[in-house]
Design a protein around this motif. Sequence first.
Motif, short mmCIF file in Angstrom:
data_model
loop_
_atom_site.label_atom_id
_atom_site.label_comp_id
_atom_site.label_asym_id
_atom_site.label_seq_id
_atom_site.Cartn_x
_atom_site.Cartn_y
_atom_site.Cartn_z
N SER A 394 0.85 -1.19 0.00
CA SER A 394 0.00 0.00 0.00
C SER A 394 0.88 1.24 0.00
O SER A 394 1.82 1.33 0.80
CB SER A 394 -0.91 0.02 1.23
OG SER A 394 -1.57 1.28 1.34
N ASP A 396 -0.11 4.20 0.88
CA ASP A 396 -0.52 5.12 1.93
C ASP A 396 -1.01 4.42 3.19
O ASP A 396 -1.50 5.07 4.12
CB ASP A 396 -1.64 6.04 1.42
CG ASP A 396 -2.82 5.27 0.84
OD1 ASP A 396 -2.83 4.02 0.99
OD2 ASP A 396 -3.71 5.89 0.26
N LYS A 398 -3.59 2.57 3.34
CA LYS A 398 -5.05 2.45 3.26
C LYS A 398 -5.48 1.58 2.08
O LYS A 398 -6.31 0.70 2.23
CB LYS A 398 -5.68 3.84 3.15
CG LYS A 398 -5.37 4.75 4.33
CD LYS A 398 -5.97 6.14 4.11
CE LYS A 398 -5.62 7.08 5.27
NZ LYS A 398 -6.16 8.45 5.05
N ARG A 399 -4.96 1.88 0.91
CA ARG A 399 -5.33 1.15 -0.29
C ARG A 399 -4.29 0.04 -0.53
O ARG A 399 -3.14 0.33 -0.82
CB ARG A 399 -5.40 2.09 -1.50
CG ARG A 399 -6.46 3.15 -1.36
CD ARG A 399 -6.40 4.19 -2.49
NE ARG A 399 -5.22 5.05 -2.33
CZ ARG A 399 -4.22 5.06 -3.18
NH1 ARG A 399 -4.23 4.28 -4.23
NH2 ARG A 399 -3.17 5.86 -2.99
N TRP A 400 -4.75 -1.20 -0.41
CA TRP A 400 -3.84 -2.34 -0.47
C TRP A 400 -4.07 -3.15 -1.74
O TRP A 400 -5.19 -3.28 -2.21
CB TRP A 400 -4.04 -3.26 0.75
CG TRP A 400 -3.61 -2.62 2.04
CD1 TRP A 400 -4.36 -1.85 2.86
CD2 TRP A 400 -2.31 -2.68 2.62
NE1 TRP A 400 -3.61 -1.43 3.93
CE2 TRP A 400 -2.34 -1.94 3.81
CE3 TRP A 400 -1.13 -3.31 2.26
CZ2 TRP A 400 -1.24 -1.78 4.64
CZ3 TRP A 400 -0.03 -3.17 3.07
CH2 TRP A 400 -0.08 -2.41 4.26
N GLY A 401 -3.00 -3.71 -2.27
CA GLY A 401 -3.08 -4.58 -3.43
C GLY A 401 -2.12 -5.74 -3.28
O GLY A 401 -1.03 -5.62 -2.72
#
Length: 554
Positions: A394, A396, A398-401
Motif C-alpha cells: 500500500s 498510503d 489504506k489502499r492495499w493490493g
Amino acid sequence: MRRVLNLWAAVLVVLCVSATAEGTVLAATRAETTIVSYEALVESGSRRTFYDEPFRLIARVSSDREISRVEARLYAEGASDPALSLTDFTRTSASDGTSVWRSDRYVDPPVAKYRVEISAVDADGTRTDRVMERPLHKRLKINLVEVTTDRSHADVEHPDVTVTGRLVHIDGEGTRQPVSEARVNTGNADGSTAVTNPDGRFNLRTRIAPENPSLYLWTSPGAPYGEAYHTVNAGYRLVSTRLFAEVSGSGVIGEKLLVRGRLRRWTGNGVGTGIAGMTVVLQFWEASGRAGVAHPVKTDADGDFEFSTITTGVGEWRAYFNNHGAAPEAPGYERGFARASTPAAHRTAVSGMTFAAQPTAAGDRLTVKAQIRRLKADATWSPVSAGPMSLLFSPDGKRWGVEANGLTGPQGFVSISARVPRDGFWRLDYDPEFGNDFSARSAVRYVNVKHRTSITGFDASPEPVKKGRMFAVQGQLKQYFSGTWKPLSGATVHVYFKANGTSKWTRMAAVKTGRYGGFHKPLKASRDGAWLVTYQGDSSCLGVRSASDYVDVR
C-alpha cells in the motif's frame, strides 16, 4: 526543254516526299490524357461530401504521355472568373499510366458551391481541361459547445439525464455566432431531440442505456452550415452497494446463533442508506468446505436483515446479494458479499516476519519471511501447513493490493518475493477460503525505496569550439516510476569539467531541469577537456551520473 522537264520532275519528287512525311505526322498516334477524378482532403485526413475546414485537392490523371503539370480552378456558382486557382500540384504516385497529384497547400475559400475545373499538361505542352461533374461545397464550420449533463452518471434508480449545450459557428472575426432552428439529435433508442433557440442553445432529456452509456449528439442543419458531432460519456453505473454481516452467540455447537446484517446503498463518502425489499442469501460453510442450506431473507425498510439458527460446526456464515442462485437477480445493483466467522473457528497468527534483501531502488525485489501458526484447543500453537499467503503493498497504508502469493511449508514457514514499485507499506495476509481458521494479518512494515534515475541525450556542443566562444551542455533527466521512465522536472543537475591531462573533476555550474526533465546550460570554452553532469538525488530518487563528452577547444 528537257532540262525544264527534269527540274519539274525533281520538284514533284520533293513535294511527294514532303507530302508523305506530313501524312506520317498526321497519322501518328495522338497522346490520350484523361482527368479521371478529384477529391478534397481536409487536414484531419478525412474525405467528405462537403467541407467546413481548409482542404487541398487530389487529382487523378490517366495518360500515355508524361504529365508535367496539373492545375485546378474553383468557380463559385454562376461566376465566370475563378474564385481560386491552384498551380502548386505535386505528383505523389504513378502506376500503369495513372498519376496522382496533390496540391501543396490547404485552402479555405468562402462559403459557396464551386464548379471544379482541372487541367493537365503533358511533356509536349499539350493541355487537357475537364470540368468535373461533381461540385465542391464549402460550408460554415459549426460546433457543439458548452455541452453538459445534469448528472455525472445514470443508474437504475435515476436513468434519465438532461443534456444542455449550444450550437455555434465562428465568424470571420473569430467570434462565436449562434445557429438557431437546428435540430440536435441524440441517436438514442428513445429518439430524443431538441431544436436550438435564437441563441443556439438546446436542452433535451434522454434516457441512458446501461449497455451504451455514451451519449452521441449530432446535427446537420443544411446549407450554409456543415455538420457537428459531440460525444458525451454520460456514464452508467451500477448502484454501489455494501453488504455487512455479523454473527453473535457463544460459538458452541448446538447453541443458538444469530446472523444479522445490513444492505446499504453506498454513496462513496462513507455514508450509506438502506435498500429495502431486497433478497439476501445466507449460507453456512463448514471448515471442510461443504456448504449448508441457503436461506433467502428479505431486507426491511431500513435495509436490515437477520436470521436465527443453531451453531452446527466450525466454519463461517456468508451473505450474498445479487450473486446467488437461490435468489432472483436485482438488475442495476452491484453484487454484494460478506462473511462472518463463528467464534468456533481457530485463531491464527503471522509471527516472526522478517524482511530479507531490503531494496534500495524501485524495481528491486523484496523478500518477506514469516511463520503462520494456529491456536489449538489445548492453548498451544501449531504450524499451519499449505496455508495460502498473500504479500500486500500500500502506498498510503489504506489502499492495499496483492503483489505476490505463496503457500506455507510443513512447519508453517513462508517466503514470498515481489518487486517494490515505490515507498510504502507491506504486510502478509493469511486468508483461507476454506477450513476452520480465522484470517490473520501481520504487522505493517514501511519500506523506504528510491526511484532510479537516468540522464539521457547528454551532449556538449558545438565541438570543436573556439576558445572564448560559448557552447552548451544539455540532456534530459528521467526517473523510473510505475514501470516506465518519466521526465524529472525541477531537479538540480550539476555540471563538472575535467581538463585534458588531469584526473580531477571540477564543479562548474548547476542548472534546474525543466518541465520535461530537460536541461541546457551555456558555458564559455576555455580549454580542452571532458564534461559531464550529475544528479545527486533526493529523498525519493537515486543520484546518477552521465557519460562524459569531450570538447576540443581551439
